[in-house]
Design an enzyme around this catalytic site. Structure first.
Site, PDB file in Angstrom:
ATOM      1  N   GLU A 240       0.829  -1.199   0.000  1.00 34.87           N
ATOM      2  CA  GLU A 240       0.000   0.000   0.000  1.00 34.87           C
ATOM      3  C   GLU A 240       0.871   1.259   0.000  1.00 34.87           C
ATOM      4  O   GLU A 240       1.859   1.360   0.728  1.00 34.87           O
ATOM      5  CB  GLU A 240      -0.878  -0.019   1.248  1.00 34.87           C
ATOM      6  CG  GLU A 240      -1.717   1.211   1.487  1.00 34.87           C
ATOM      7  CD  GLU A 240      -2.355   1.214   2.864  1.00 34.87           C
ATOM      8  OE1 GLU A 240      -3.416   1.844   3.018  1.00 34.87           O
ATOM      9  OE2 GLU A 240      -1.796   0.589   3.794  1.00 34.87           O
TER      10      GLU A 240
ATOM     11  N   LYS B 298      -9.167   2.262  -2.442  1.00 39.29           N
ATOM     12  CA  LYS B 298      -9.574   1.894  -1.094  1.00 39.29           C
ATOM     13  C   LYS B 298     -10.883   2.583  -0.724  1.00 39.29           C
ATOM     14  O   LYS B 298     -11.029   3.795  -0.866  1.00 39.29           O
ATOM     15  CB  LYS B 298      -8.461   2.284  -0.115  1.00 39.29           C
ATOM     16  CG  LYS B 298      -8.633   1.788   1.303  1.00 39.29           C
ATOM     17  CD  LYS B 298      -7.394   2.154   2.125  1.00 39.29           C
ATOM     18  CE  LYS B 298      -7.454   1.621   3.538  1.00 39.29           C
ATOM     19  NZ  LYS B 298      -6.230   1.981   4.306  1.00 39.29           N
TER      20      LYS B 298
ATOM     21  N   CYS C 280      -5.159  -2.935   3.339  1.00 38.13           N
ATOM     22  CA  CYS C 280      -4.820  -2.709   4.747  1.00 38.13           C
ATOM     23  C   CYS C 280      -6.053  -2.765   5.664  1.00 38.13           C
ATOM     24  O   CYS C 280      -6.587  -3.822   5.927  1.00 38.13           O
ATOM     25  CB  CYS C 280      -4.068  -1.395   4.890  1.00 38.13           C
ATOM     26  SG  CYS C 280      -3.256  -1.205   6.501  1.00 38.13           S
TER      27      CYS C 280
END
Length: 539
Positions: free
Chosen positions: A296, A351, A402
């Site tokens: 990420e 995300k 994440c």
């Protein structure tokens, strides 16, 4: 004759004896309260010990057994207080990594405040549990309430913080297989049910009530038996071939928040590690991968990137590049970008579930008055219409970036879109050598079983892992060490029962918990009215 040391003391008068007994009783009145309080905190701490990096999953039901003993016979406010103490015993040590992120300059307030807010949810479990304890098969109702309280934690505070769900303490062991049936809610329910059942068994045996012990004994053992029975159904074989994947971990200095303020060059470290991996591939030291995965936000992307074009071309295979992606108008996305060795940048997944105070700032005007640091945070724009599964390396790859791995819907959306393999790129560079990275890995292992997919975890500073569909780890790196993992993983197409059911297990468990609480409240009111009627008749 005067009294001597050998003489017995004169017997006190009746009034004096009563006063002395009252003082003695007053001094002892706090003792049961203190024992229960210590028991609640200790039980919460035992639950904390069941979380990664410790492989002590079996401590979780024992923690709920202790919690159940503390709650027995308590009323609402007593249960709320002991439940909050239980939650503090869990969350205060579990979330110490927040201190690693914010640093000593901010003090313990952010860490302790968040821990106590989350502990209050378990306070509600204790308070509402006082009603459902009146119902038949009380352990089942208590477990329902405990897991139902995790649902609003995905909404509040700050848009939700589901870290520390009961299921996340089970990356291995007997209960994990149940994730393939009902996801994290069912795993958590099974753990809590075993614990509360064991508490009721202990209470029955202490009271020498032998026959009523059967139902709580079943509540204790059936979840374990069910978990063991489901394990043979967990598939790991390839159903659409295999892919050799490489996870690149470039690492960074261990400077905590300084990485953010000073701008650590994660890009250069990941390019350097990628070049070492390319050299090893060309030398025949490791097999050539079919797909390369970066962590990420390992680089920034604001347009054409000739350097990354050349790097991916040197690999000769597609890559998934975790990037801070700049849009027009200085807007940013946390994205996973498909990078082709011939055509360069392609589609991306953005995300959706952003981290409060890391990727966006709740109540920014007020927050900046308290913490000037938040003024330096460039807020990310959450993804909305991006593909849940990306076409890359001849297959569909789903992403849970994440923090998203803590939420049930992200992996489910990817599998629904056809993902045969999952990735969970993460940037743990801010959290030092804390347990945070291991807690993230535990969630990824549970998701592998829940969705029946291998999961590739690429971390900036570690720990990176390759996880098989049964949750086992086939490759792992150290922390704050440049390294790469190259492993073969199966591509799978079978849709698990958990993915077919979607969010329904959570909805059903929550609805049952609400029904149980309402039934318990009704039962208590009827008991009070009956008692008042008897008292009035006797008077």
């Amino acid at each position: 004759m005067p009294a001597t040391l050998a003489d017995p003391e004169p017997a006190p008068s009746g009034k004096t004896a009563a006063a002395g007994q009252s003082r003695s009783d007053g001094r002892r009145a706090w003792l049961p309260w203190l024992v229960r309080l210590v028991g609640a905190v200790a039980s919460g701490f035992v639950l904390f010990l069941s979380f990664a990096p410790r492989p002590l999953w079996w401590l979780a039901p024992l923690a709920f057994a202790g919690f159940g003993l503390v709650l027995h016979g308590r009323r609402f406010w007593g249960g709320f207080g002991y439940g909050t103490a239980f939650g503090a015993g869990l969350f205060v040590p579990l979330l110490t990594w927040i201190q690693d992120f914010v640093g000593p300059g901010f003090g313990p307030v952010p860490w302790l405040a968040l821990s106590l807010v989350l502990a209050a949810y378990l306070g509600l479990v204790g308070g509402l549990g006082s009603f459902v304890q009146l119902l038949p098969c009380a352990p089942c109702w208590l477990a329902l309430v405990a897991i139902a309280a995790e649902t609003p934690r995905a909404w509040f505070p700050f848009g939700g913080f589901p870290w520390g769900r009961v299921a996340f303490s089970q990356p291995e062991g007997a209960y994990l297989s149940l994730a393939s049936i009902g996801g994290a809610p069912l795993v958590g329910f099974a753990v809590a049910l075993s614990g509360f059942g064991l508490a009721r068994v202990i209470l029955r045996l202490r009271a020498r009530e032998w026959r009523p012990v059967v139902v709580p004994a079943l509540a204790t053992l059936l979840p374990l038996v069910a978990g063991l029975a489901v394990w043979p159904t967990i598939g790991t074989e390839a159903q659409d071939g295999t892919r050799t994947v490489a996870a690149v971990q470039g690492s960074a200095p261990d400077t905590g928040l300084g990485l953010f303020v000073n701008g650590a060059d994660l890009r250069s470290t990941h390019i350097a590690e990628s070049e070492r991996l390319i050299a090893d591939i060309k030398a025949g030291k490791v097999p050539r991968p079919d797909l390369v995965v970066w962590p990420e936000t390992a680089t920034a992307v604001d347009g054409p990137d000739p350097r990354l074009d050349r790097l991916v071309a040197d690999f000769g295979v597609p890559a998934l590049i975790g990037a801070s992606y700049e849009l027009p108008g200085r807007r940013y996305e946390n994205a996973l970008v498909v990078w082709d060795p011939r055509t360069g940048q392609g589609r991306r997944y953005t995300k959706q579930q952003l981290v409060p105070f890391g990727e966006y700032v709740p109540a920014r005007a007020l927050t900046e008055l308290v913490s000037p640091f938040t003024r330096s945070i460039d807020e990310r724009t959450p993804g909305t219409g991006d593909p849940a599964a990306l076409d890359v390396a001849g297959t569909k790859v789903g992403a849970m970036i994440c923090y998203e791995v803590a939420y049930d819907y992200t992996g489910r959306e990817a599998v629904d879109a056809g993902a045969e393999l999952l990735t969970s790129p993460t940037n743990n560079a801010w959290y030092g050598h804390s347990d945070m990275t291991y807690q993230h890995l535990a969630m990824s292992r549970l998701r592998a079983v829940e969705h029946g997919r291998a999961v590739v975890v690429a971390a900036t500073t570690g720990v990176s892992e390759i996880i098989q569909p049964d949750g086992t780890v086939s490759g792992s790196t150290g922390m704050f060490t440049p390294a790469s993992l190259v492993r073969s993983v199966p591509l799978r197409t079978t849709v698990t029962v958990a993915d077919r059911l979607g969010a329904w297990p959570e909805y059903v468990l929550a609805a049952a918990a609400v029904a149980g609480v309402l039934a318990g409240i009704t039962r208590r009111r009827r008991s009070r009215r009956a008692e008042e009627t008897r008292t009035g008749a006797a008077g």
